[in-house]
Write a protein that holds these residues in place. Structure first.
Motif, PDB file in Angstrom:
ATOM      1  N   GLY A 106       3.135  -6.059 -31.869  1.00  0.00           N
ATOM      2  CA  GLY A 106       4.595  -5.903 -31.473  1.00  0.00           C
ATOM      3  C   GLY A 106       4.885  -4.937 -30.791  1.00  0.00           C
ATOM      4  O   GLY A 106       3.918  -4.437 -29.927  1.00  0.00           O
ATOM      5  N   GLN A 107       6.090  -4.244 -30.587  1.00  0.00           N
ATOM      6  CA  GLN A 107       6.601  -3.398 -29.836  1.00  0.00           C
ATOM      7  C   GLN A 107       5.606  -2.008 -30.214  1.00  0.00           C
ATOM      8  O   GLN A 107       5.757  -1.642 -31.109  1.00  0.00           O
ATOM      9  CB  GLN A 107       7.885  -3.085 -29.832  1.00  0.00           C
ATOM     10  CG  GLN A 107       8.470  -2.771 -28.372  1.00  0.00           C
ATOM     11  CD  GLN A 107      10.218  -2.431 -28.638  1.00  0.00           C
ATOM     12  OE1 GLN A 107      10.554  -2.978 -29.778  1.00  0.00           O
ATOM     13  NE2 GLN A 107      10.460  -1.560 -27.959  1.00  0.00           N
ATOM     14  N   THR A 108       5.115  -1.283 -28.981  1.00  0.00           N
ATOM     15  CA  THR A 108       4.677   0.106 -29.108  1.00  0.00           C
ATOM     16  C   THR A 108       5.315   1.054 -28.290  1.00  0.00           C
ATOM     17  O   THR A 108       5.948   0.611 -27.109  1.00  0.00           O
ATOM     18  CB  THR A 108       3.204  -0.276 -28.790  1.00  0.00           C
ATOM     19  OG1 THR A 108       3.006  -0.794 -27.390  1.00  0.00           O
ATOM     20  CG2 THR A 108       2.382  -0.974 -29.696  1.00  0.00           C
ATOM     21  N   THR A 109       5.197   2.076 -28.743  1.00  0.00           N
ATOM     22  CA  THR A 109       5.804   3.285 -27.814  1.00  0.00           C
ATOM     23  C   THR A 109       4.585   4.351 -27.546  1.00  0.00           C
ATOM     24  O   THR A 109       3.549   4.409 -28.151  1.00  0.00           O
ATOM     25  CB  THR A 109       6.912   4.068 -28.547  1.00  0.00           C
ATOM     26  OG1 THR A 109       6.209   4.201 -29.794  1.00  0.00           O
ATOM     27  CG2 THR A 109       8.269   3.310 -28.482  1.00  0.00           C
ATOM     28  N   GLU A 110       4.749   5.015 -26.348  1.00  0.00           N
ATOM     29  CA  GLU A 110       3.868   6.039 -26.072  1.00  0.00           C
ATOM     30  C   GLU A 110       3.959   7.228 -26.590  1.00  0.00           C
ATOM     31  O   GLU A 110       5.198   7.763 -26.845  1.00  0.00           O
ATOM     32  CB  GLU A 110       3.741   6.157 -24.491  1.00  0.00           C
ATOM     33  CG  GLU A 110       2.361   6.739 -24.020  1.00  0.00           C
ATOM     34  CD  GLU A 110       2.153   6.503 -22.559  1.00  0.00           C
ATOM     35  OE1 GLU A 110       3.101   5.455 -22.129  1.00  0.00           O
ATOM     36  OE2 GLU A 110       1.199   7.081 -22.050  1.00  0.00           O
ATOM     37  N   VAL A 111       3.123   7.910 -27.402  1.00  0.00           N
ATOM     38  CA  VAL A 111       3.409   9.134 -28.174  1.00  0.00           C
ATOM     39  C   VAL A 111       2.473  10.311 -27.393  1.00  0.00           C
ATOM     40  O   VAL A 111       1.407  10.208 -27.248  1.00  0.00           O
ATOM     41  CB  VAL A 111       2.484   8.964 -29.486  1.00  0.00           C
ATOM     42  CG1 VAL A 111       3.069  10.262 -30.415  1.00  0.00           C
ATOM     43  CG2 VAL A 111       3.203   7.807 -30.222  1.00  0.00           C
ATOM     44  N   PHE A 112       3.257  11.204 -26.970  1.00  0.00           N
ATOM     45  CA  PHE A 112       2.815  12.477 -26.136  1.00  0.00           C
ATOM     46  C   PHE A 112       1.811  11.911 -24.944  1.00  0.00           C
ATOM     47  O   PHE A 112       1.065  12.739 -24.577  1.00  0.00           O
ATOM     48  CB  PHE A 112       2.040  13.261 -27.192  1.00  0.00           C
ATOM     49  CG  PHE A 112       2.570  13.725 -28.446  1.00  0.00           C
ATOM     50  CD1 PHE A 112       4.003  14.241 -28.180  1.00  0.00           C
ATOM     51  CD2 PHE A 112       2.101  13.417 -29.798  1.00  0.00           C
ATOM     52  CE1 PHE A 112       4.454  14.694 -29.477  1.00  0.00           C
ATOM     53  CE2 PHE A 112       2.751  13.732 -30.707  1.00  0.00           C
ATOM     54  CZ  PHE A 112       4.134  14.217 -30.656  1.00  0.00           C
TER      55      PHE A 112
END
Lengths: 326, 510
Positions: free
Chosen positions: A167-173
């Protein structure tokens, strides 16, 4: 502590060397990587030439020596399929697997502990008996059946969760792509982590129950009762804490099972993690990637086992590290 | 306040855009290994080529050629063919397309290890003017047009200078792409996802195709792929495993589309390894003992065509009426005549994840051969290991599936039947070690024969000899099975080579 770590380091080196030799020795049995790179109509002569260019026609020891020289400098070879350093490919897929394992462990801890405690405190209760029956079924049903059943029920019939992917992922730091912070990502995590958790849960429920029942029989618990301490205090402060020691040991060993199960879970759910990568690499005869994976997983094993031993000391200070672990 | 309004407007616009765009989410069993169309001759590479590039000509469903970047062609003499090119075409980066790109592409194909064998026949390509080329072949070649379906013009200005073809390393062409095709690659995560959007300047404005965006996910596991379709996560899948066919058919809103393919499945009987197999009576007995229609019906659920020869009916060499024969008593009689009444023991290998239900088919054959007292020691292997064994010819009987790249019988004969010759590459897959010089002569002649009648006779003659010699065991031609949601009109865009023309795909709005 320092001596313990040093000893562990020496041990780890030996383990890694053995793993690397084994992972290298099986390469030959996986098939012919060149076959995967060329079309059916390429002549045997040309294939042989390609094999020469890749150094696949050299003897085992000269190939291993070349590999070992690179490995010491942190170069575990280049993947035939991804055409990138194998370590980069694996580290790229690591977050997906870690997130999956993390969620599964979270579910296990949150569900198995109360279940195990309940089964230990009230062994005759109908709920406890039901729990024991369910857990023995859980132990004997293979994970892929659980996973396929869950896909059938939750995504095909009920349409509640997606059947594959991350699914949708977001970039963390700026460090890794995470699926933990979007609704879509969490939805995709649901089924894989649940089936992974279900595979490992029964053993923990049973272990916690057995250990806790034993602890509840011990002198100091009886003493606590006679002293008039409250039930929750006895169960959770005194009994549970002492129950956890063997549970952590088994947990450390089960980390290995977890890795094996992620391979299955990720394959079924098309989860783009390390396990899926490994299965793919085996099918594609991407031998450098297979070796690198085995070495990385071997490394993870060594590290988790060392950590488990360290946590041991924290939970029970009477365990002396220096005398432990060799 | 103003900013808020602007953000709302932007969001609304984005949402509206997404609502209007038609997206095709598809799951196939593999994705292309490289963006370089010349790196590997494989199904997934060619599927990708049909999306991002355009061929000069392509096959229609009815087996005719359809002009694409070449508008028409004409034969100048026995060895030269002239192609006229479309003039209003640009590459996705804006470079104009012209004859120089085609010349460049054919030269590059001749350098590609995978395509070289096919393009060796072309010895010169020359530019007549900006939109006309002449293709000259070493000898007369009846299959030049078939070969030209593999020419997907590359952008010369874009690739030239850094266009090396390397199998095991990163190159410019393996990670950058500029084509004229109906779709433009947006992003790609190797092995897990590929995203394409429609080329707004695509030359073919008459197409019914209305797909604005394609998201391709390779899913290897059959059950996961089907689950993805049934749960509505994807719209279009290939392949569907035979075991799931009945179930899929019953589900409302899902359509199953199937076409007979030209891929022939066969068994080699190695005559060098086994004296017994040198006897034509034994080979014929084996052919008679294997009930091909039953295998097709029971194991492949009817999704194949039983074969009594190598060439499917679409190919020139196909002989009508050459049907597979099943007759155990006749087979037993032949075994008796050959002096093997008591039978013998024989080894067999087959892949277990390459062809449709390959392992089960091999097991069924083992059981069928037991009836004429041949005991088969069967070993099945994953394809990665199997083809290594195949190259070594490690068993007395070996399974093989073959699809002719040129859509012509002669390609089958060259690789599977011709006497093995390491230098020319002929007979590279001839694990029968069957060698019939008269067939080799016919193959060579058929490669140059321009008269269709005479060529037909040559190819049929080979097919007839193979049948009389019982040189191999042809089993069946496998079918291709796709599944999609009802509103995705795949029926018209799939073909027997499995290169779906997604540029022409129409999706009905629901």
């Amino acid at each position: 502590m320092l001596i313990f770590l040093l000893r562990r380091l020496v041990q780890a080196c030996f383990v890694m060397i053995i793993i690397s030799i084994i992972s290298f020795a099986i390469q030959d049995k996986l098939g012919d990587p060149v076959q995967q790179m060329v079309g059916m109509t390429v002549s045997p002569e040309e294939r042989n030439q390609l094999r020469n260019e890749l150094g696949l026609n050299d003897g085992f020891f000269s190939q291993y020596w070349r590999f070992a020289k690179g490995a010491i400098q942190g170069d575990l070879g280049t993947s035939y399929y991804y055409k990138e350093p194998t370590l980069d490919v694996i580290l790229n897929k690591l977050p997906a697997t870690l997130e999956l394992a993390f969620c599964a462990i979270l579910i296990i801890v949150l569900v198995a502990t109360p279940c195990g405690v309940l089964a230990a405190i009230k062994p005759k209760h109908i709920l406890s008996r039901l729990l024991m029956i369910v857990s023995s079924i859980g132990l004997s049903v293979p994970i892929f059946i659980v996973a396929i059943l869950m896909v059938y029920i939750f995504s095909i019939e009920l349409n509640m969760a997606p059947s594959f992917g991350r699914g949708q992922t977001t970039e963390v730091f700026g460090l890794w792509e995470s699926g933990l912070f979007t609704k879509d990502g969490l939805k995709h995590l649901l089924l894989p982590s649940l089936s992974l958790a279900i595979a490992l849960m029964p053993i923990f429920v049973r272990l916690i129950r057995a250990e806790m029942m034993e602890v509840l029989q011990s002198e100091y618990i009886r003493f606590a009762w006679s002293k008039g301490l409250s039930a929750p205090r006895i169960y959770f402060k005194h009994a549970l804490k002492n129950t956890m020691l063997p549970v952590i040991t088994v947990g450390g060993i089960q980390a290995g099972t977890l890795v094996a199960y992620t391979i299955l879970t990720e394959t079924i759910f098309q989860w783009p993690g390390m396990g899926f990568l490994f299965m793919d690499a085996v099918n594609r005869v991407d031998t450098p990637l297979v070796s690198a994976y085995l070495i990385v997983v071997g490394g993870i094993f060594v590290i988790t086992n060392t950590l488990v031993d360290l946590i041991y000391g924290l939970v029970n200070p009477t365990v002396r590290l220096a005398s432990h672990g060799l | 306040m103003k900013i808020k309004v602007m953000i709302t407007c932007c969001l609304a616009l984005i949402l509206w855009n997404q609502a209007a765009a038609t997206t095709l989410r598809m799951a196939f069993d593999a994705d292309p290994v490289s963006l370089d169309p010349h790196e590997q001759l494989s199904e997934s590479t060619l599927q990708f080529s049909h999306l991002v590039f355009d061929p000069l000509i392509r096959w229609k469903q009815n087996g005719q050629f359809e002009p694409r970047l070449a508008t028409k062609w004409q034969r100048l003499d026995a060895q030269t063919m002239r192609f006229y090119l479309r003039e209003d075409v640009t590459f996705s980066n804006g470079n104009p397309f012209s004859a120089k790109d085609v010349v460049y592409t054919i030269h590059r194909l001749k350098r590609s290890p995978d395509f070289r064998a096919m393009f060796d026949t072309i010895d010169a390509v020359s530019m007549v003017d900006d939109y006309t080329i002449d293709v000259h072949t070493t000898y007369t070649n009846p299959l030049l047009l078939n070969i030209m379906t593999y020419v997907f013009p590359l952008d010369k200005t874009f690739y030239q200078g850094h266009d090396e073809i390397i199998k095991y390393g990163e190159t410019f062409a393996s990670s950058h792409v500029s084509g004229t095709g109906p779709f433009i690659l947006m992003n790609r995560e190797l092995g897990s996802r590929m995203e394409l959007k429609r080329n707004p300047n695509y030359w073919d404005k008459d197409t019914a195709g209305n797909v604005d965006q394609i998201i391709l996910t390779p899913i290897h596991a059959d059950s996961t792929r089907l689950a993805a379709l049934l749960s509505g996560d994807v719209d279009f899948i290939f392949p569907v495993s035979p075991i799931d066919i009945e179930r899929t058919k019953k589900i409302p809103g899902i359509q199953l589309v199937t076409l007979p393919s030209t891929r022939i499945l066969l068994l080699h009987m190695n005559q060098k390894r086994r004296v017994e197999l040198q006897d034509v009576r034994v080979r014929r007995a084996i052919n008679l003992a294997i009930n091909k229609p039953l295998i097709v019906e029971k194991i492949l659920k009817g999704y194949a065509t039983p074969a009594g020869q190598l060439s499917p009916d679409r190919f020139l060499g196909h002989i009508n009426g050459l049907e597979p024969e099943y007759n155990v008593s006749k087979a037993l009689e032949l075994m008796k005549q050959a002096g093997y009444e008591k039978g013998f023991r024989i080894s067999m290998m087959a892949p277990n994840n390459r062809y449709m239900n390959d392992e089960k088919v091999a097991q069924a054959i083992t059981a069928m051969l037991a009836r004429i007292n041949i005991t088969v020691d069967l070993k099945t292997l994953p394809k990665a290991q199997y083809f290594k064994e195949f190259d070594n010819r490690s068993a007395d009987m070996m399974m093989l599936g073959w699809q002719s790249d040129t859509m012509d019988s002669n390609n089958l004969f060259e690789f599977i039947i011709a006497c093995t010759d390491a230098k020319t590459g002929l007979g590279a897959y001839n694990a029968s070690e069957y060698c019939q010089p008269s067939i080799d002569d016919d193959i060579r002649q058929a490669n140059r024969e321009m008269n269709p009648e005479r060529r037909l006779r040559l190819l049929q003659q080979i097919e007839r000899t193979l049948y009389n010699d019982a040189a191999i065991v042809p089993l069946y031609w496998q079918s291709l099975i796709w599944a999609a949601k009802d509103n995705v009109k795949i029926q018209d865009i799939v073909n027997d080579q499995n290169y779906p023309h997604l540029g022409d795909l129409f999706i009905e709005k629901q």
